[in-house]
Design an enzyme around this catalytic site. Structure first.
Site, PDB file in Angstrom:
ATOM      1  N   ARG A  43       0.859  -1.184   0.000  1.00 40.48           N
ATOM      2  CA  ARG A  43       0.000   0.000   0.000  1.00 40.48           C
ATOM      3  C   ARG A  43       0.891   1.228   0.000  1.00 40.48           C
ATOM      4  NH1 ARG A  43       2.363   2.184   3.645  1.00 40.48           N
ATOM      5  NH2 ARG A  43       0.848   3.851   3.444  1.00 40.48           N
TER       6      ARG A  43
ATOM      7  N   ASP B 287      -2.369  10.880  -2.310  1.00 44.48           N
ATOM      8  CA  ASP B 287      -2.759   9.799  -3.220  1.00 44.48           C
ATOM      9  C   ASP B 287      -3.165  10.334  -4.568  1.00 44.48           C
ATOM     10  OD1 ASP B 287      -3.331   8.754  -0.285  1.00 44.48           O
ATOM     11  OD2 ASP B 287      -2.952   7.032  -1.591  1.00 44.48           O
TER      12      ASP B 287
ATOM     13  N   LYS C 224      -4.853  10.085   3.106  1.00 40.45           N
ATOM     14  CA  LYS C 224      -5.521   9.240   4.086  1.00 40.45           C
ATOM     15  C   LYS C 224      -6.552   9.994   4.913  1.00 40.45           C
ATOM     16  CE  LYS C 224      -5.026   5.878   4.351  1.00 40.45           C
ATOM     17  NZ  LYS C 224      -5.920   5.176   3.414  1.00 40.45           N
TER      18      LYS C 224
HETATM   19  C1  LIG Z   1       3.568   7.773  -0.141  1.00 41.02           C
HETATM   20  S1  LIG Z   1       2.114   6.909   0.303  1.00 41.02           S
HETATM   21  C2  LIG Z   1       0.877   8.022  -0.081  1.00 41.02           C
HETATM   22  C3  LIG Z   1      -0.428   7.748   0.658  1.00 41.02           C
HETATM   23  O1  LIG Z   1      -0.951   6.413   0.459  1.00 41.02           O
HETATM   24  C4  LIG Z   1      -1.510   5.961   1.714  1.00 41.02           C
HETATM   25  O2  LIG Z   1      -2.762   5.347   1.576  1.00 41.02           O
HETATM   26  P1  LIG Z   1      -2.927   3.730   1.800  1.00 41.02           P
HETATM   27  O3  LIG Z   1      -2.175   3.364   3.046  1.00 41.02           O
HETATM   28  O4  LIG Z   1      -4.432   3.546   1.931  1.00 41.02           O
HETATM   29  O5  LIG Z   1      -2.378   3.103   0.545  1.00 41.02           O
HETATM   30  C5  LIG Z   1      -1.644   7.213   2.528  1.00 41.02           C
HETATM   31  O6  LIG Z   1      -2.787   7.962   2.143  1.00 41.02           O
HETATM   32  C6  LIG Z   1      -0.352   7.901   2.153  1.00 41.02           C
HETATM   33  O7  LIG Z   1      -0.264   9.215   2.573  1.00 41.02           O
END
Ligand SMILES: CSC[C@H]1O[C@H](OP(=O)(O)O)[C@H](O)[C@@H]1O
Length: 343
Positions: A47, A236, A247
């Site tokens: 992720r 994201d 997030k």
């Molecule tokens: C450099 S990671 C960017 C971003 O992705 C994460 O979301 P997830 O854990 O649901 O994949 C999070 O929003 C990070 O800030």
């Protein structure tokens, strides 16, 4: 101390660190098919926007290697189906689509199926290698903004394991540790999947960066009582006007930063910008299973059949963002104008 990574392409195999097992176990998984890549992304075994893009790129190349047709048109049609399949895994992080589109354009420039298969893997490797250098540059620009600040808050995990290496929001902390710049990082636990508690704390500890864990609800009090000097988060998807999806919980921190008059920084590579959309209103927000909220593992913490709303992201309006830190430099308002200029 070392900066951890979560993705390897080794001996023609895609190996990921299963982020669902952290922090207590470091379990490496070999993903042998596009289906296993899809599953790993959906289940958050891998992720983080850039890491999702890198892994999906390898997934598309893996899927392509399995196609047996020798007719280029048929091969490209199968590839388009694979693109749609991987693209349906998670909707918000634009890096997923950016990486897949990069591979698709390479495939369309090929003159043979075998040539396309080779180019697809080469492009996936390029995306992986480039991202490490990109994140290091983000870290350096981020360090320049944080050089006179020590107590910094962050949310989720925009770290080394969410990218090829170093991370985005956490990159300044990892680089700072290498350069002797001390930080006191305050990590929000990040309900409901606890990327902060499980991943950011673990990751910064690997680098020897002092980190304090707080619950998300403690953010306001901590900013006030601990004298937080800045907030830095990942992203994201960033729209052309600077509105940023990140997030869930990020918007709240941005509003707090404005109230307490401290800088709120977004750190992200250009692969996270989506200039096809004018504002954050157009960013698709992933909603995940209710069990993420109603259960802690197998243990139910809410009554059965509880109604749940579980958006995995929120959108911070550009006016709450002090600067966007990218590998090409630090972007300040007016974002629409300055993003267009720097890209
Ligand atoms: C450099 S990671 C960017 C971003 O992705 C994460 O979301 P997830 O854990 O649901 O994949 C999070 O929003 C990070 O800030």
């Amino acid at each position: 101390m070392s900066v951890p990574t979560s993705i390897k392409w080794e001996d023609n195999q895609l190996i990921i660190l299963d982020q669902q097992k952290l922090p207590h176990e470091m379990v490496y998984l070999t993903l042998n098919s596009i289906e296993e890549v899809f599953d790993a992304i959906v289940k958050l075994k891998v992720r983080g926007a850039p890491a999702i893009g890198i892994t999906a790129a390898y997934g598309l190349a893996l899927g392509a290697s399995r196609h047996e047709t020798e007719k280029l048109d048929d091969f490209l049609e199968l590839l388009q189906e694979d693109f749609r399949y991987l693209g349906s895994s998670r909707p918000t992080a634009v890096n997923l689509f950016w990486a897949l589109e990069r591979l698709m354009s390479v495939a369309h420039s090929s003159t043979s199926v075998n040539g396309a298969k080779t180019l697809l893997l080469e492009e996936a490797i390029k995306i992986h290698v480039e991202d490490e250098a990109t994140c290091k540059k983000i870290g350096e620009f981020g360090l320049s903004l944080l050089e006179n600040r020590r107590r910094v808050m962050t949310i989720c995990n925009a770290g080394s394991i969410a990218t090829a290496k170093y991370g985005t929001a956490l990159a300044p902390f990892h680089l700072g540790a290498e350069k002797g710049k001390e930080f006191d990082v305050f990590a929000c636990e990040t309900r409901p999947v606890y990327q902060g508690a499980r991943l950011t704390v673990w990751e910064l500890q690997q680098s020897g960066v002092p980190v304090t864990l707080i619950t998300d609800s403690m953010a306001a009090h901590t900013i006030h009582s601990k004298g937080i000097e800045a907030i830095i988060v990942g992203a994201d998807r960033i729209a052309a006007n600077g509105d940023t999806a990140n997030k869930i919980g990020t918007l709240g921190l941005a509003i707090l930063a404005k109230s307490y008059n401290i800088p709120f920084y977004v750190a992200a590579p250009f692969s996270t910008f989506d200039l096809s959309i004018d504002s954050g209103a157009q960013i698709p927000i992933e909603e995940r299973n209710s069990s993420e909220i109603t259960h802690l593992g197998e243990i139910a913490i809410a009554p059965e059949n509880t109604k749940v709303y579980n958006p995995a992201f929120d959108v911070t309006p550009a006016e709450y963002i002090t600067a966007i830190i990218t590998e090409k430099g630090i972007i300040k308002p007016d974002y629409k104008e300055n993003i267009a200029k720097i890209q």
